[in-house]
Write a protein that holds these residues in place. Structure first.
Motif, PDB file in Angstrom:
ATOM      1  N   ALA A   1      10.794  -9.328 -11.404  1.00  0.00           N
ATOM      2  CA  ALA A   1      11.453  -8.096 -10.963  1.00  0.00           C
ATOM      3  C   ALA A   1      12.858  -8.383 -10.454  1.00  0.00           C
ATOM      4  CB  ALA A   1      10.627  -7.410  -9.871  1.00  0.00           C
ATOM      5  N   GLU A   2      13.006  -9.480  -9.719  1.00  0.00           N
ATOM      6  CA  GLU A   2      14.340  -9.850  -9.232  1.00  0.00           C
ATOM      7  C   GLU A   2      15.252 -10.224 -10.396  1.00  0.00           C
ATOM      8  OE1 GLU A   2      16.517 -12.653  -5.869  1.00  0.00           O
ATOM      9  OE2 GLU A   2      14.410 -13.020  -6.362  1.00  0.00           O
TER      10      GLU A   2
ATOM     11  N   GLN B   1      15.065  -3.440   0.297  1.00  0.00           N
ATOM     12  CA  GLN B   1      14.770  -2.388   1.264  1.00  0.00           C
ATOM     13  C   GLN B   1      13.818  -1.332   0.703  1.00  0.00           C
ATOM     14  OE1 GLN B   1      18.277  -0.788   3.220  1.00  0.00           O
ATOM     15  NE2 GLN B   1      19.207  -2.818   3.378  1.00  0.00           N
ATOM     16  N   LEU B   2      13.361  -1.534  -0.517  1.00  0.00           N
ATOM     17  CA  LEU B   2      12.326  -0.674  -1.064  1.00  0.00           C
ATOM     18  C   LEU B   2      11.088  -0.775  -0.182  1.00  0.00           C
ATOM     19  CD1 LEU B   2      11.468   1.042  -3.670  1.00  0.00           C
ATOM     20  CD2 LEU B   2      10.356  -1.086  -4.396  1.00  0.00           C
ATOM     21  N   ARG B   3      10.581   0.347   0.273  1.00  0.00           N
ATOM     22  CA  ARG B   3       9.401   0.319   1.128  1.00  0.00           C
ATOM     23  C   ARG B   3       8.171  -0.125   0.338  1.00  0.00           C
ATOM     24  NH1 ARG B   3      10.184   6.290   3.533  1.00  0.00           N
ATOM     25  NH2 ARG B   3      11.378   6.460   1.574  1.00  0.00           N
ATOM     26  N   ALA B   4       7.343  -0.981   0.967  1.00  0.00           N
ATOM     27  CA  ALA B   4       6.136  -1.504   0.317  1.00  0.00           C
ATOM     28  C   ALA B   4       6.487  -2.100  -1.040  1.00  0.00           C
ATOM     29  CB  ALA B   4       5.074  -0.412   0.185  1.00  0.00           C
ATOM     30  N   ASN B   5       7.443  -3.024  -1.020  1.00  0.00           N
ATOM     31  CA  ASN B   5       7.917  -3.610  -2.274  1.00  0.00           C
ATOM     32  C   ASN B   5       7.044  -4.771  -2.723  1.00  0.00           C
ATOM     33  OD1 ASN B   5       8.884  -6.020  -0.887  1.00  0.00           O
ATOM     34  ND2 ASN B   5      10.617  -4.800  -0.173  1.00  0.00           N
ATOM     35  N   GLY B   6       7.420  -5.348  -3.877  1.00  0.00           N
ATOM     36  CA  GLY B   6       6.621  -6.425  -4.442  1.00  0.00           C
ATOM     37  C   GLY B   6       6.513  -7.633  -3.529  1.00  0.00           C
ATOM     38  N   ARG B   7       7.579  -7.939  -2.818  1.00  0.00           N
ATOM     39  CA  ARG B   7       7.549  -9.077  -1.895  1.00  0.00           C
ATOM     40  C   ARG B   7       6.572  -8.812  -0.747  1.00  0.00           C
ATOM     41  NH1 ARG B   7      10.387 -11.422   2.473  1.00  0.00           N
ATOM     42  NH2 ARG B   7      10.954 -13.617   2.141  1.00  0.00           N
ATOM     43  N   ASP B   8       6.535  -7.571  -0.264  1.00  0.00           N
ATOM     44  CA  ASP B   8       5.569  -7.202   0.768  1.00  0.00           C
ATOM     45  C   ASP B   8       4.141  -7.369   0.252  1.00  0.00           C
ATOM     46  OD1 ASP B   8       7.650  -6.435   2.500  1.00  0.00           O
ATOM     47  OD2 ASP B   8       7.649  -4.383   1.732  1.00  0.00           O
ATOM     48  N   ALA B   9       3.915  -6.934  -0.982  1.00  0.00           N
ATOM     49  CA  ALA B   9       2.582  -7.048  -1.577  1.00  0.00           C
ATOM     50  C   ALA B   9       2.212  -8.499  -1.834  1.00  0.00           C
ATOM     51  CB  ALA B   9       2.526  -6.251  -2.880  1.00  0.00           C
ATOM     52  N   LEU B  10       3.201  -9.311  -2.210  1.00  0.00           N
ATOM     53  CA  LEU B  10       2.940 -10.733  -2.411  1.00  0.00           C
ATOM     54  C   LEU B  10       2.567 -11.394  -1.088  1.00  0.00           C
ATOM     55  CD1 LEU B  10       2.901 -13.277  -4.150  1.00  0.00           C
ATOM     56  CD2 LEU B  10       5.376 -13.501  -3.760  1.00  0.00           C
ATOM     57  N   ALA B  11       3.224 -10.991  -0.007  1.00  0.00           N
ATOM     58  CA  ALA B  11       2.915 -11.578   1.308  1.00  0.00           C
ATOM     59  C   ALA B  11       1.441 -11.409   1.636  1.00  0.00           C
ATOM     60  CB  ALA B  11       3.775 -10.924   2.390  1.00  0.00           C
ATOM     61  N   VAL B  12       0.913 -10.200   1.461  1.00  0.00           N
ATOM     62  CA  VAL B  12      -0.479  -9.976   1.842  1.00  0.00           C
ATOM     63  C   VAL B  12      -1.446 -10.600   0.834  1.00  0.00           C
ATOM     64  CG1 VAL B  12       0.017  -7.975   3.252  1.00  0.00           C
ATOM     65  CG2 VAL B  12      -0.440  -7.636   0.838  1.00  0.00           C
ATOM     66  N   LEU B  13      -0.992 -10.786  -0.405  1.00  0.00           N
ATOM     67  CA  LEU B  13      -1.808 -11.533  -1.367  1.00  0.00           C
ATOM     68  C   LEU B  13      -1.876 -13.008  -0.967  1.00  0.00           C
ATOM     69  CD1 LEU B  13      -3.430 -11.161  -3.992  1.00  0.00           C
ATOM     70  CD2 LEU B  13      -1.360 -11.788  -5.257  1.00  0.00           C
ATOM     71  N   GLU B  14      -0.763 -13.551  -0.485  1.00  0.00           N
ATOM     72  CA  GLU B  14      -0.763 -14.932   0.014  1.00  0.00           C
ATOM     73  C   GLU B  14      -1.714 -15.060   1.204  1.00  0.00           C
ATOM     74  OE1 GLU B  14       0.576 -17.378  -1.472  1.00  0.00           O
ATOM     75  OE2 GLU B  14       2.412 -16.744  -2.499  1.00  0.00           O
ATOM     76  N   TYR B  15      -1.739 -14.065   2.082  1.00  0.00           N
ATOM     77  CA  TYR B  15      -2.654 -14.117   3.223  1.00  0.00           C
ATOM     78  C   TYR B  15      -4.108 -14.096   2.739  1.00  0.00           C
ATOM     79  CZ  TYR B  15       1.550 -12.501   5.744  1.00  0.00           C
ATOM     80  OH  TYR B  15       2.819 -12.359   6.246  1.00  0.00           O
TER      81      TYR B  15
ATOM     82  N   CYS C   1       4.396  -1.506  -4.600  1.00  0.00           N
ATOM     83  CA  CYS C   1       2.942  -1.599  -4.612  1.00  0.00           C
ATOM     84  C   CYS C   1       2.375  -0.464  -3.758  1.00  0.00           C
ATOM     85  CB  CYS C   1       2.473  -2.947  -4.083  1.00  0.00           C
ATOM     86  SG  CYS C   1       0.702  -3.260  -4.258  1.00  0.00           S
ATOM     87  N   ASN C   2       1.206   0.027  -4.116  1.00  0.00           N
ATOM     88  CA  ASN C   2       0.622   1.150  -3.398  1.00  0.00           C
ATOM     89  C   ASN C   2      -0.052   0.687  -2.103  1.00  0.00           C
ATOM     90  OD1 ASN C   2      -0.138   3.798  -2.863  1.00  0.00           O
ATOM     91  ND2 ASN C   2      -2.114   3.530  -3.853  1.00  0.00           N
ATOM     92  N   LEU C   3       0.763   0.220  -1.170  1.00  0.00           N
ATOM     93  CA  LEU C   3       0.274  -0.138   0.170  1.00  0.00           C
ATOM     94  C   LEU C   3       0.305   1.130   1.018  1.00  0.00           C
ATOM     95  CD1 LEU C   3       2.325  -3.454   0.605  1.00  0.00           C
ATOM     96  CD2 LEU C   3       0.084  -3.135  -0.463  1.00  0.00           C
ATOM     97  N   ASN C   4      -0.615   2.040   0.729  1.00  0.00           N
ATOM     98  CA  ASN C   4      -0.506   3.398   1.256  1.00  0.00           C
ATOM     99  C   ASN C   4      -1.011   3.584   2.669  1.00  0.00           C
ATOM    100  OD1 ASN C   4      -3.059   2.880  -0.183  1.00  0.00           O
ATOM    101  ND2 ASN C   4      -3.618   4.952   0.404  1.00  0.00           N
TER     102      ASN C   4
END
Length: 369
Positions: free
Chosen positions: A115-116, A323-337, A124-127
């Motif tokens: 994406a970058e 600065q996209l809210r709930a972006n791919g990097r945010d979703a990757l972070a929680v996948l790493e967790y 990602c749908n981190l709703n």
């Protein structure tokens, strides 16, 4: 001007997203796609758009298409995300992916990197934190009413119990021990990170109850997770998949405590309470009265509308990619967790440090010298 969207994967979630887009003034649904022809045809008739049976055909026959919404599922609800998302981004389309970002951590990392490279939005749908209570809680944090983080307690999962149990029949669940971890921990981790920041250490003690064992069910359904945040605070997450009935706060509750105050959110969308840490509070006997904001609803389904609308707003406003809210990097972070939880469990409860996120590079079109 409305954002033109095509959806790939027209099972339950895909139809949910389509219904949200049809009532959103920022969205124009132009096509639906599914490899199961009947699903695509039924959805196309329902929502008044054209049906496609391959993503390539939808993209090439809808030249004004801007966003591909990937709502496919698969093993652990995520094994069919990678291919359509990569294909859409290869055409230069923005992509929204249902959670989890991917089934495989290496695929998740590739999605964010691609994406970058393509300079497209990946969301990602981190709703679960696109709610009025979460917005109110964030105001407490941003105004300094919480102070320095002390602890965060999260409880999120499914009500149930032994009498409600039935073995899973779906091949995307049956025989997969980490289904609950991979399919669901995205949500509580994303909420904890939203309020408290990055997690640097994870330790888990996970198991499954006897009635699952007796049924030959391999799902590791009970997850007791201890975390440390980068800012020094500590946290605890309890998540289980219908093995018991939750008590106070319902199926979804979170408490964040800081040096200046504490808030709790109950039932995700229902209410937020705030306790101010004032001088003179009795250490044990007297609990200060909270300020309670009750939003008068328990309709969780509106979180989908809220999250999808925020994605459309950010694209319409052409916000910086990071600065996209709930972006791919945010979703990757929680996948790493999630993968760190799995690793800790496999290592008998050892502390694991999640894989580091890719660095932020910044966009020269938005950053000034």
């Amino acid at each position: 001007m409305a954002v033109k969207i095509g959806i790939v994967g027209m099972n339950g979630i895909g139809n949910n997203h389509a219904a949200c887009y049809k009532e959103d003034e920022l969205a124009q649904l132009v096509g639906v796609c599914d490899v199961v022809k009947e699903r695509a045809d039924v959805a196309a008739e329902k929502f008044g758009v054209k049906a496609y049976y391959s993503l390539k055909d939808m993209i090439e026959n809808e030249p004004d298409l801007q966003v591909v919404d990937v709502t496919t599922g698969g093993i652990d609800n995520g094994s069919w995300h990678y291919e359509p998302a990569m294909e859409a981004m290869s055409y230069g389309k923005h992509v929204l992916i249902e959670k989890p970002l991917a089934h495989d951590i290496h695929e998740g990392r590739e999605l964010v990197a691609f994406a970058e490279k393509q300079k497209v939005y990946l969301g990602c749908n981190l709703n679960h934190y696109f709610t009025p209570p979460a917005e109110k809680a964030k105001q407490y944090i941003d105004s300094g009413d919480i102070g320095e983080l002390v602890y965060c307690l999260a409880k999120m999962g499914f009500n149930g119990g032994e009498a409600n149990y039935a073995p899973a029949g779906s091949p995307k669940i049956k025989g997969h021990p980490y289904f609950h971890m991979r399919a669901f921990l995205t949500h509580p981790f994303s909420v904890m990170r939203h309020f408290c920041g990055d997690i640097t250490h994870i330790q888990t003690f996970s198991d499954r109850p006897g009635f699952r064992r007796s049924a030959g069910d391999v799902m590791v359904s009970i997850n007791s997770i201890h975390v440390k945040f980068a800012n020094g605070g500590v946290g605890y997450l309890l998540s289980q998949r219908g093995d018991a009935v939750y008590g106070l706060g319902g199926w979804w509750s979170l408490e964040m405590a800081g040096t200046k105050g504490t808030f709790t959110i109950e039932n995700c969308v229902e209410k937020v309470s705030y306790w101010k840490a004032e001088k003179g509070i009795a250490p044990i006997s007297v609990q200060p009265e909270p300020v309670v904001t009750d939003f008068g609803t328990n309709d969780f389904s509106r979180t989908f509308n809220n999250r999808l609308h925020a994605f459309l707003e950010d694209i319409s406003n052409q916000v910086p990619f990071d600065q996209l809210r709930a972006n791919g990097r945010d979703a990757l972070a929680v996948l790493e967790y999630t993968y760190a939880v799995q690793e800790s469990y496999e290592r008998g409860g050892e502390v694991v440090r999640p894989h580091r996120l890719p660095p932020l590079h910044g966009n020269p079109l938005f950053m000034k010298n």
